[in-house]
Design a protein around this motif. Structure first.
Motif, PDB file in Angstrom:
ATOM      1  N   TYR A 123       0.800  -1.224   0.000  1.00  0.00           N
ATOM      2  CA  TYR A 123       0.000   0.000   0.000  1.00  0.00           C
ATOM      3  C   TYR A 123       0.826   1.264   0.000  1.00  0.00           C
ATOM      4  O   TYR A 123       0.306   2.358  -0.230  1.00  0.00           O
ATOM      5  N   SER A 124       2.124   1.177   0.271  1.00  0.00           N
ATOM      6  CA  SER A 124       2.965   2.370   0.295  1.00  0.00           C
ATOM      7  C   SER A 124       4.239   2.106  -0.500  1.00  0.00           C
ATOM      8  O   SER A 124       5.135   1.409  -0.038  1.00  0.00           O
ATOM      9  N   THR A 125       4.306   2.653  -1.698  1.00  0.00           N
ATOM     10  CA  THR A 125       5.462   2.476  -2.571  1.00  0.00           C
ATOM     11  C   THR A 125       5.814   3.821  -3.207  1.00  0.00           C
ATOM     12  O   THR A 125       4.958   4.719  -3.275  1.00  0.00           O
ATOM     13  N   PRO A 126       7.042   3.984  -3.702  1.00  0.00           N
ATOM     14  CA  PRO A 126       7.394   5.240  -4.387  1.00  0.00           C
ATOM     15  C   PRO A 126       6.463   5.545  -5.554  1.00  0.00           C
ATOM     16  O   PRO A 126       6.061   6.687  -5.759  1.00  0.00           O
ATOM     17  N   GLY A 127       6.097   4.511  -6.312  1.00  0.00           N
ATOM     18  CA  GLY A 127       5.229   4.720  -7.465  1.00  0.00           C
ATOM     19  C   GLY A 127       3.855   5.223  -7.070  1.00  0.00           C
ATOM     20  O   GLY A 127       3.271   6.092  -7.743  1.00  0.00           O
ATOM     21  N   TYR A 128       3.311   4.705  -5.973  1.00  0.00           N
ATOM     22  CA  TYR A 128       1.989   5.133  -5.518  1.00  0.00           C
ATOM     23  C   TYR A 128       2.025   6.568  -4.993  1.00  0.00           C
ATOM     24  O   TYR A 128       1.091   7.348  -5.205  1.00  0.00           O
ATOM     25  N   VAL A 129       3.081   6.920  -4.276  1.00  0.00           N
ATOM     26  CA  VAL A 129       3.212   8.292  -3.768  1.00  0.00           C
ATOM     27  C   VAL A 129       3.259   9.274  -4.934  1.00  0.00           C
ATOM     28  O   VAL A 129       2.553  10.298  -4.952  1.00  0.00           O
ATOM     29  N   LEU A 130       4.072   8.956  -5.939  1.00  0.00           N
ATOM     30  CA  LEU A 130       4.224   9.864  -7.076  1.00  0.00           C
ATOM     31  C   LEU A 130       3.012   9.837  -7.995  1.00  0.00           C
ATOM     32  O   LEU A 130       2.783  10.791  -8.742  1.00  0.00           O
ATOM     33  N   LEU A 176       8.378 -10.043   1.601  1.00  0.00           N
ATOM     34  CA  LEU A 176       9.507  -9.120   1.582  1.00  0.00           C
ATOM     35  C   LEU A 176       9.145  -7.726   2.088  1.00  0.00           C
ATOM     36  O   LEU A 176      10.027  -6.912   2.337  1.00  0.00           O
ATOM     37  N   THR A 177       7.857  -7.450   2.261  1.00  0.00           N
ATOM     38  CA  THR A 177       7.467  -6.148   2.810  1.00  0.00           C
ATOM     39  C   THR A 177       7.557  -6.135   4.330  1.00  0.00           C
ATOM     40  O   THR A 177       7.419  -5.077   4.941  1.00  0.00           O
ATOM     41  N   TYR A 178       7.763  -7.299   4.954  1.00  0.00           N
ATOM     42  CA  TYR A 178       7.810  -7.380   6.414  1.00  0.00           C
ATOM     43  C   TYR A 178       9.257  -7.448   6.919  1.00  0.00           C
ATOM     44  O   TYR A 178      10.112  -8.097   6.301  1.00  0.00           O
ATOM     45  N   ASN A 200      20.866  -8.455  -4.666  1.00  0.00           N
ATOM     46  CA  ASN A 200      20.540  -7.182  -5.305  1.00  0.00           C
ATOM     47  C   ASN A 200      19.080  -7.138  -5.741  1.00  0.00           C
ATOM     48  O   ASN A 200      18.414  -6.106  -5.639  1.00  0.00           O
ATOM     49  N   ALA A 201      18.594  -8.275  -6.226  1.00  0.00           N
ATOM     50  CA  ALA A 201      17.198  -8.337  -6.655  1.00  0.00           C
ATOM     51  C   ALA A 201      16.253  -8.175  -5.461  1.00  0.00           C
ATOM     52  O   ALA A 201      15.232  -7.490  -5.549  1.00  0.00           O
ATOM     53  N   LEU A 202      16.602  -8.808  -4.330  1.00  0.00           N
ATOM     54  CA  LEU A 202      15.780  -8.682  -3.129  1.00  0.00           C
ATOM     55  C   LEU A 202      15.784  -7.243  -2.619  1.00  0.00           C
ATOM     56  O   LEU A 202      14.742  -6.701  -2.231  1.00  0.00           O
ATOM     57  N   GLU A 203      16.943  -6.611  -2.613  1.00  0.00           N
ATOM     58  CA  GLU A 203      17.047  -5.228  -2.152  1.00  0.00           C
ATOM     59  C   GLU A 203      16.225  -4.295  -3.036  1.00  0.00           C
ATOM     60  O   GLU A 203      15.550  -3.386  -2.540  1.00  0.00           O
ATOM     61  N   LEU A 204      16.276  -4.532  -4.350  1.00  0.00           N
ATOM     62  CA  LEU A 204      15.514  -3.693  -5.276  1.00  0.00           C
ATOM     63  C   LEU A 204      14.011  -3.867  -5.053  1.00  0.00           C
ATOM     64  O   LEU A 204      13.257  -2.886  -5.043  1.00  0.00           O
ATOM     65  N   GLN A 205      13.581  -5.106  -4.837  1.00  0.00           N
ATOM     66  CA  GLN A 205      12.159  -5.344  -4.607  1.00  0.00           C
ATOM     67  C   GLN A 205      11.691  -4.685  -3.313  1.00  0.00           C
ATOM     68  O   GLN A 205      10.618  -4.089  -3.255  1.00  0.00           O
ATOM     69  N   ILE A 206      12.510  -4.771  -2.261  1.00  0.00           N
ATOM     70  CA  ILE A 206      12.159  -4.152  -0.988  1.00  0.00           C
ATOM     71  C   ILE A 206      12.068  -2.627  -1.136  1.00  0.00           C
ATOM     72  O   ILE A 206      11.153  -1.990  -0.610  1.00  0.00           O
ATOM     73  N   ASP A 207      13.011  -2.038  -1.878  1.00  0.00           N
ATOM     74  CA  ASP A 207      13.029  -0.585  -2.058  1.00  0.00           C
ATOM     75  C   ASP A 207      11.859  -0.092  -2.908  1.00  0.00           C
ATOM     76  O   ASP A 207      11.259   0.941  -2.615  1.00  0.00           O
ATOM     77  N   GLU A 208      11.527  -0.830  -3.965  1.00  0.00           N
ATOM     78  CA  GLU A 208      10.568  -0.338  -4.950  1.00  0.00           C
ATOM     79  C   GLU A 208       9.122  -0.735  -4.668  1.00  0.00           C
ATOM     80  O   GLU A 208       8.200  -0.073  -5.123  1.00  0.00           O
ATOM     81  N   PHE A 209       8.899  -1.833  -3.932  1.00  0.00           N
ATOM     82  CA  PHE A 209       7.538  -2.351  -3.786  1.00  0.00           C
ATOM     83  C   PHE A 209       6.965  -2.181  -2.382  1.00  0.00           C
ATOM     84  O   PHE A 209       5.934  -2.749  -2.070  1.00  0.00           O
ATOM     85  N   GLY A 210       7.612  -1.376  -1.545  1.00  0.00           N
ATOM     86  CA  GLY A 210       7.015  -1.002  -0.277  1.00  0.00           C
ATOM     87  C   GLY A 210       7.458  -1.819   0.915  1.00  0.00           C
ATOM     88  O   GLY A 210       7.915  -2.953   0.781  1.00  0.00           O
ATOM     89  N   GLN A 211       7.308  -1.241   2.091  1.00  0.00           N
ATOM     90  CA  GLN A 211       7.675  -1.895   3.341  1.00  0.00           C
ATOM     91  C   GLN A 211       6.592  -1.680   4.389  1.00  0.00           C
ATOM     92  O   GLN A 211       6.063  -0.579   4.538  1.00  0.00           O
ATOM     93  N   THR A 212       6.270  -2.731   5.126  1.00  0.00           N
ATOM     94  CA  THR A 212       5.324  -2.642   6.232  1.00  0.00           C
ATOM     95  C   THR A 212       6.043  -2.076   7.454  1.00  0.00           C
ATOM     96  O   THR A 212       7.199  -2.429   7.701  1.00  0.00           O
ATOM     97  N   PRO A 213       5.402  -1.197   8.236  1.00  0.00           N
ATOM     98  CA  PRO A 213       6.055  -0.662   9.432  1.00  0.00           C
ATOM     99  C   PRO A 213       6.459  -1.772  10.399  1.00  0.00           C
ATOM    100  O   PRO A 213       5.902  -2.873  10.366  1.00  0.00           O
TER     101      PRO A 213
END
Length: 265
Positions: free
Chosen positions: A61-68, A199-201, A217-230
């Motif tokens: 629910y919270s990703t860079p793409g959604y914010v922009l 990966l969001t948790y 690197n792929a895991l890091e990119l997915q975590i950065d781009e597809f959002g993180q749960t608090p």
């Protein structure tokens, strides 16, 4: 900040579009509990645990793409950086509050979280003040300012009414249920339709232990781009702000699933 203000008043997002403009004492918030977001019929089960554990939603629910998506008129340069120098197709961009609400409330792949600008400021993010060339829809219409609900007199009034909804008694009475979903016991709960990609948790994967550079690197990119749960803060049900507890629709349907609060030692 984004997480707190984003989900809190989701029930007010775009409701009552066919209603004529109302006075400020009637904020755009439903008096009924909002339904859970649509989900897949069954959790995706890629493996038993870790980064491939089952989940209901492949995005967050919270990703860079959604914010922009919401702020493209305010900071178009950030969207261009995210999308390699191009805007998205005009038909997929933020053009109407009503259309965005309809999509988020019906499509299982649309989980957009509202940004703080919906509740604070003058509504400048709804106006194409920089005259950014956002493209033309397939119907031949040029994208410009965001279309607002009929009950909003303008961008500033829209934000003012959303802020009133955020601070309403309805939100206050249900705040503890939202805290359970985002920061507490129901943060990772399939029975509450609240189970995102692992990966969001926090702690789902140990990146330091991953020996394959390409996979790490792929895991890091997915975590950065597809959002993180608090980070999860509470294991027991959160207490209501004041007054009697609001009814949790999931618990009401299955009272045997209620977990009693832990008694402090």
């Amino acid at each position: 900040r984004d997480g707190f203000q984003g989900l809190l008043a989701g029930s007010s997002f775009g409701r009552r579009f066919s209603t004529a403009a109302r006075d400020a004492s009637s904020p755009p918030v439903s008096t009924k509990a909002s339904p859970p977001p649509p989900k897949m019929d069954e959790p995706v089960d890629e493996a038993a645990d870790g980064a491939d554990a089952p989940f209901l939603y492949g995005t967050h629910y919270s990703t860079p793409g959604y914010v922009l998506f919401f702020l493209v008129r305010l900071v178009p340069e950030y969207m261009l950086c995210l999308q390699n120098g191009k805007f998205d197709a005009a038909d997929r961009m933020f053009d109407s509050v009503a259309e965005s609400w309809a999509s988020a409330s019906s499509a299982s792949t649309d989980l957009k979280e509202l940004v703080p600008e919906f509740y604070d400021g003058d509504g400048a993010f709804l106006v194409n003040g920089r005259n950014v060339p956002l493209g033309t829809t397939q119907a031949g219409r040029r994208l410009h300012d965001v279309a607002l609900p009929p009950w909003a007199a303008g961008p500033a009034d829209f934000v003012k009414r959303h802020r009133a909804a955020l601070e309403s008694d309805h939100v206050s009475k249900h705040l503890h249920l939202w805290i359970d979903l985002v920061f507490g016991r129901a943060q990772r709960d399939e029975t509450r339709d609240n189970l995102f990609h692992p990966l969001t948790y926090e702690g789902a994967v140990d990146l330091a232990a991953e020996k394959d550079d390409r996979r790490r690197n792929a895991l890091e990119l997915q975590i950065d781009e597809f959002g993180q749960t608090p980070v999860k803060l509470f294991d027991a049900p959160h207490a209501p702000r004041d007054g009697p507890p609001a009814e949790d629709p999931v618990i009401a349907a299955a009272p045997e699933a209620v977990v009693a609060p832990e008694t402090p030692a």
